[in-house]
Design an enzyme around this catalytic site. Structure first.
Site, PDB file in Angstrom:
ATOM      1  N   ASN A 163       0.845  -1.193   0.000  1.00 47.11           N
ATOM      2  CA  ASN A 163       0.000   0.000   0.000  1.00 47.11           C
ATOM      3  C   ASN A 163       0.878   1.239   0.000  1.00 47.11           C
ATOM      4  O   ASN A 163       1.745   1.380   0.866  1.00 47.11           O
ATOM      5  CB  ASN A 163      -0.892   0.016   1.246  1.00 47.11           C
ATOM      6  CG  ASN A 163      -1.977   1.062   1.168  1.00 47.11           C
ATOM      7  OD1 ASN A 163      -2.859   0.982   0.322  1.00 47.11           O
ATOM      8  ND2 ASN A 163      -1.898   2.071   2.016  1.00 47.11           N
ATOM      9  N   GLU A 164       0.672   2.094  -0.980  1.00 49.09           N
ATOM     10  CA  GLU A 164       1.409   3.368  -1.044  1.00 49.09           C
ATOM     11  C   GLU A 164       2.895   3.164  -0.703  1.00 49.09           C
ATOM     12  O   GLU A 164       3.422   3.760   0.240  1.00 49.09           O
ATOM     13  CB  GLU A 164       0.777   4.403  -0.119  1.00 49.09           C
ATOM     14  CG  GLU A 164      -0.618   4.802  -0.563  1.00 49.09           C
ATOM     15  CD  GLU A 164      -1.173   6.004   0.194  1.00 49.09           C
ATOM     16  OE1 GLU A 164      -0.667   6.324   1.283  1.00 49.09           O
ATOM     17  OE2 GLU A 164      -2.121   6.629  -0.330  1.00 49.09           O
ATOM     18  N   GLU A 322      -8.231   5.380  -4.115  1.00 50.06           N
ATOM     19  CA  GLU A 322      -8.696   5.941  -2.836  1.00 50.06           C
ATOM     20  C   GLU A 322      -8.955   7.422  -3.013  1.00 50.06           C
ATOM     21  O   GLU A 322      -8.171   8.118  -3.645  1.00 50.06           O
ATOM     22  CB  GLU A 322      -7.606   5.857  -1.749  1.00 50.06           C
ATOM     23  CG  GLU A 322      -7.292   4.522  -1.183  1.00 50.06           C
ATOM     24  CD  GLU A 322      -6.201   4.620  -0.096  1.00 50.06           C
ATOM     25  OE1 GLU A 322      -6.025   5.687   0.522  1.00 50.06           O
ATOM     26  OE2 GLU A 322      -5.514   3.617   0.095  1.00 50.06           O
ATOM     27  N   TRP A 330      -5.527  13.149   8.893  1.00 53.11           N
ATOM     28  CA  TRP A 330      -4.089  13.396   9.000  1.00 53.11           C
ATOM     29  C   TRP A 330      -3.717  14.856   8.739  1.00 53.11           C
ATOM     30  O   TRP A 330      -2.548  15.196   8.748  1.00 53.11           O
ATOM     31  CB  TRP A 330      -3.311  12.453   8.073  1.00 53.11           C
ATOM     32  CG  TRP A 330      -3.900  12.301   6.705  1.00 53.11           C
ATOM     33  CD1 TRP A 330      -4.767  11.317   6.296  1.00 53.11           C
ATOM     34  CD2 TRP A 330      -3.695  13.139   5.566  1.00 53.11           C
ATOM     35  NE1 TRP A 330      -5.115  11.499   4.986  1.00 53.11           N
ATOM     36  CE2 TRP A 330      -4.469  12.608   4.504  1.00 53.11           C
ATOM     37  CE3 TRP A 330      -2.936  14.288   5.331  1.00 53.11           C
ATOM     38  CZ2 TRP A 330      -4.503  13.173   3.237  1.00 53.11           C
ATOM     39  CZ3 TRP A 330      -2.971  14.854   4.059  1.00 53.11           C
ATOM     40  CH2 TRP A 330      -3.755  14.304   3.036  1.00 53.11           C
ATOM     41  N   HIS A 373     -11.357   9.202  10.572  1.00 49.52           N
ATOM     42  CA  HIS A 373     -11.323   9.387   9.117  1.00 49.52           C
ATOM     43  C   HIS A 373     -12.710   9.112   8.557  1.00 49.52           C
ATOM     44  O   HIS A 373     -13.375   8.154   8.949  1.00 49.52           O
ATOM     45  CB  HIS A 373     -10.301   8.434   8.499  1.00 49.52           C
ATOM     46  CG  HIS A 373      -9.908   8.791   7.105  1.00 49.52           C
ATOM     47  ND1 HIS A 373     -10.760   8.637   6.039  1.00 49.52           N
ATOM     48  CD2 HIS A 373      -8.764   9.318   6.617  1.00 49.52           C
ATOM     49  CE1 HIS A 373     -10.147   9.040   4.933  1.00 49.52           C
ATOM     50  NE2 HIS A 373      -8.927   9.471   5.254  1.00 49.52           N
TER      51      HIS A 373
HETATM   52  C1  GAL Z   1      -3.914   6.696   2.466  1.00 48.61           C
HETATM   53  C2  GAL Z   1      -3.708   5.243   2.871  1.00 48.61           C
HETATM   54  C3  GAL Z   1      -4.945   4.677   3.527  1.00 48.61           C
HETATM   55  C4  GAL Z   1      -5.470   5.621   4.560  1.00 48.61           C
HETATM   56  C5  GAL Z   1      -5.718   6.953   3.921  1.00 48.61           C
HETATM   57  C6  GAL Z   1      -6.300   7.973   4.859  1.00 48.61           C
HETATM   58  O1  GAL Z   1      -2.707   7.332   2.284  1.00 48.61           O
HETATM   59  O2  GAL Z   1      -3.360   4.463   1.752  1.00 48.61           O
HETATM   60  O3  GAL Z   1      -4.633   3.401   4.074  1.00 48.61           O
HETATM   61  O4  GAL Z   1      -4.560   5.733   5.616  1.00 48.61           O
HETATM   62  O5  GAL Z   1      -4.508   7.453   3.442  1.00 48.61           O
HETATM   63  O6  GAL Z   1      -6.494   9.210   4.204  1.00 48.61           O
END
Ligand code: GAL
Ligand code: ZN
Length: 680
Positions: A163-164, A322, A330, A373
């Site tokens: 992931n990322e 996403e 965040w 979130h």
């Molecule tokens: C992305 C990440 C996700 C989640 C998301 C929250 O960067 O791939 O798992 O953390 O951010 O915004």
């Protein structure tokens, strides 16, 4: 210098089929947070919302392999079965973004080490060094186990590697990494003498007598040799790509399903070299989050989407893996989306070539780091605006299924983005350390976006055939071959617009002598004898009425004609913007950090002179893009303003029963999608 990316053959496989029928709709699904009764409610609500795919398993390693080599597949089988029975496709993630606690406990040496030599602590994400052979072995074991078990499962329609990658472990400065870096340098340069020559280590007495004496650029990065810095960035990107390729090879050996990983293309830092990575994913996928203090966040969205399209083979569909239904958690102050913004954002991505719209995450967590979130199913449950809009979006995507697989109309403008330039510009003792690479790339995209002119955001080495205009914003690092391609493009009748600090250094980070903008001097018919960075609060007036901040240059014309001149200050009378007629085409140089208005005037002139097509003629609040389907063009109109806008078009609405005879009203903050043609 030989670029390593060009040496590694592509491993992309043409996907046999897109993972879903029609557009993909869904999100990250993390069922391990919930009891099995909740899974049943989840699939029921997924169907209600029109979800047809979920990303499963991103954080599941610790539960799938609770002790080394001991697997617990029961709960995962059950979830996969439930999804499959409900006709929901699975984008199955290898869980390597989340190493289990036992692994970090037994092998703390896999945790990355920062530039100050401090080892990371467990408890975050991607807590592993990409060079660690110990981590690689464990990661490939769980990947193999997963692929053996589910490689042929009919619900598994896409593989999602980790992931990322790089989000958390972008750079590591440990001893294992240092040794791998030396191997990389040996492969790249052969001898220590070649490294010394490339980096110009004679300065400050940094000459190396043995390759083994070279260390990664730890601490005080601004004083690090620019060549060393740039090569460490390239190496780090390659090292993470190496991890992706290792997992992808395991998956491909066990499964026919396409393989991807989610990129992080947006306004943030350039973590890895996606121009290079994109050649190795079967589906180009992105995670995009709007940033709260970005004054034009919808344009950042459009820019990222145009870049994703630019990273595909032949502008074929990509996937928005996403985004968010509302506030992430965040940022400093996390912004909820306005009513209607979910649809507006999702369809803007689809307009620009995404064959779907997916979210992080399906159900909002009540525990864990991301408990605040936003999600498709919020804490409030189904009695909520977000849920109603999620159901509405599912309906819209189903109605739009006819655009799946179709390309976006071909763009006439290409804008080149280069990670290496971004890295190099923002490191070291530079003339102006506060300059931001993305400020220029965004500015030149924005002026066309506001005028409904489509821009493909491309890697520097992309094919430029078919484009009328190519924009090179602060393309700092340029090889001779790259400069020659731009020159040939102009000679053949193209127009290039090159902005300040372009062509200044070669591929080793060394300044090209004889006047800036080095590599493009002859093409542009102009040289700069001295940079004149402006101080905070200092401005310089331009002959077009604009005011420059941050950056000016002392230019001299050699064949180019001034379009805009500096009207005061120490560069008064010199060209701030110049145009040079070359062969059949023209090359423009922008020597100043222009304000928006000056850039807009240039865009207007180029649209006019080159006849660049606007999707529709509308005010700057309207975003407009076409996709070309076998049944005719589908036009997306997104209204970012707070007033209704009327656009001159005819056709049949795809989102409802409306038809448009000569005009469509796009409501404030709303979206209209129509199949063009005579109104029925
Ligand atoms: C992305 C990440 C996700 C989640 C998301 C929250 O960067 O791939 O798992 O953390 O951010 O915004
Ligand atoms: Zn390391």
């Amino acid at each position: 210098m030989a670029r390593r990316s060009s040496e590694r053959p592509t491993t992309r496989r043409a996907p046999s089929a897109w993972p879903t029928t029609g557009l993909s709709y869904g999100g990250d699904y993390n069922p391990e947070q919930w009891a099995p009764e909740v899974w049943r409610e989840d699939v029921r609500l997924m169907r209600e919302a029109g979800v047809n795919i979920v990303t499963l398993g991103v954080f599941s390693w610790g539960l799938l392999e609770p002790r080394q080599g001991e697997y617990d597949w029961g709960w995962f089988d059950e979830v996969i079965g439930l999804l499959h029975d409900s006709g929901i496709a699975i984008d199955l993630a290898t869980p390597t973004a989340a190493p289990p606690s036992w692994l970090l406990h037994e092998h703390p040496e896999i945790l990355p080490v920062d530039a100050d030599g401090v080892r990371e602590q467990p408890g975050g994400r991607l807590g592993w060094c990409a060079s660690s052979p110990v981590f690689r072995e464990h990661a490939l074991r769980i990947t193999t186990a997963l692929a053996e078990r589910y490689g042929d499962h009919p619900a598994v329609r896409l593989w999602h590697v980790s992931n990322e990658l790089g989000g958390g472990n972008a750079r590591c400065y440990c001893e294992v990494t240092a040794a791998r870096f030396r191997e990389w340098l040996r492969a790249e340069y052969g001898t220590v003498e070649a490294v010394n020559a490339a980096w110009g280590t004679a300065f400050w007495g940094h000459t190396f007598t043995d390759l083994d004496h070279i260390e990664p650029p730890r601490r005080e990065q601004h004083k690090v040799n620019p060549g060393l810095f740039l090569d460490f960035e390239r190496f780090s990107s390659d090292e993470l790509l190496g991890h992706y390729l290792a997992e992808a090879a395991v998956l491909r050996a066990h499964s026919e399903a396409p393989v991807t990983t989610n990129f992080m293309v947006g306004s943030g830092r350039h973590v890895v070299d996606y121009s290079d990575w994109a050649r190795h994913v079967d589906v180009v996928a992105n995670d995009h989050y709007t940033i709260v203090n970005d004054p034009v966040r919808e344009q950042d969205l459009a820019f990222a989407a145009d870049r994703m399209r630019g990273l595909t083979a032949d502008r074929t569909p990509w996937l928005l893996m996403e985004h968010s239904t509302g506030a992430p958690s965040w940022q400093q102050r996390n912004r909820a989306k306005a009513p209607g913004e979910i649809l507006r954002n999702a369809l803007a991505h689809v307009a620009r070539g995404s064959d779907g719209a997916m979210f992080f995450q399906w159900r909002a967590s009540t525990a864990g780091a991301e408990q605040f979130h936003s999600a498709m199913l919020p804490h409030a449950g189904t009695e909520s605006r977000v849920w109603r809009e999620i159901v509405q979006l599912g309906d819209a995507l189903r109605r739009l299924r006819g655009v799946a697989g179709s390309p976006v109309e071909p763009a006439k403008v290409a804008l080149l983005v280069d990670e290496e330039s971004a890295w190099a510009l923002q490191q070291g003792l530079k003339p102006h350390r506060a300059l931001r690479y993305t400020r220029e790339t965004r500015l030149w995209h924005r002026v066309f976006w506001q005028r409904q002119v489509l821009v493909d955001v491309l890697p520097v080495d992309a094919d430029l055939d078919g484009y009328d205009l190519v924009v090179l914003p602060t393309l700092f690092v340029v090889s001779d071959a790259q400069a020659a391609r731009i020159e040939a493009f102009v000679r053949d009748g193209g127009t290039a617009l090159v902005t300040y600090l372009s062509g200044v250094v070669d591929g080793t980070g060394r300044v090209r002598g004889g006047g800036y903008p080095g590599a493009f001097r002859d093409l542009l018919g102009i040289t700069t004898e001295e940079f004149r960075p402006l101080q905070e609060g200092e401005t310089v007036r331009l002959s077009d009425g604009g005011e420059v901040t941050d950056w000016t240059e002392d230019t001299n014309l050699h064949g180019a004609e001034a379009v805009v001149a500096y009207a005061d200050g120490n560069s008064a009378g010199r060209a701030a913007v110049a145009r040079h007629a070359v062969g059949e085409g023209a090359a423009w140089y922008v020597a100043a950090q222009l304000p928006l208005g000056s850039a807009e005037r240039i865009a207007d002139r180029l649209i006019d002179e080159l006849g660049l097509p606007r999707a529709v003629e509308a005010s700057s609040g309207i975003e407009a893009v076409r996709r070309r389907t076998p049944d005719g063009d589908v036009l997306f109109l997104v209204n970012h303003s707070d007033a209704d806008e009327t656009v001159a078009v005819s056709g049949q609405s795809l989102l409802d029963d409306a038809s448009f005879d000569g005009k469509a009203v796009v409501p404030a903050g709303g979206v209209v999608v129509l199949r063009e043609g005579a109104a029925e």
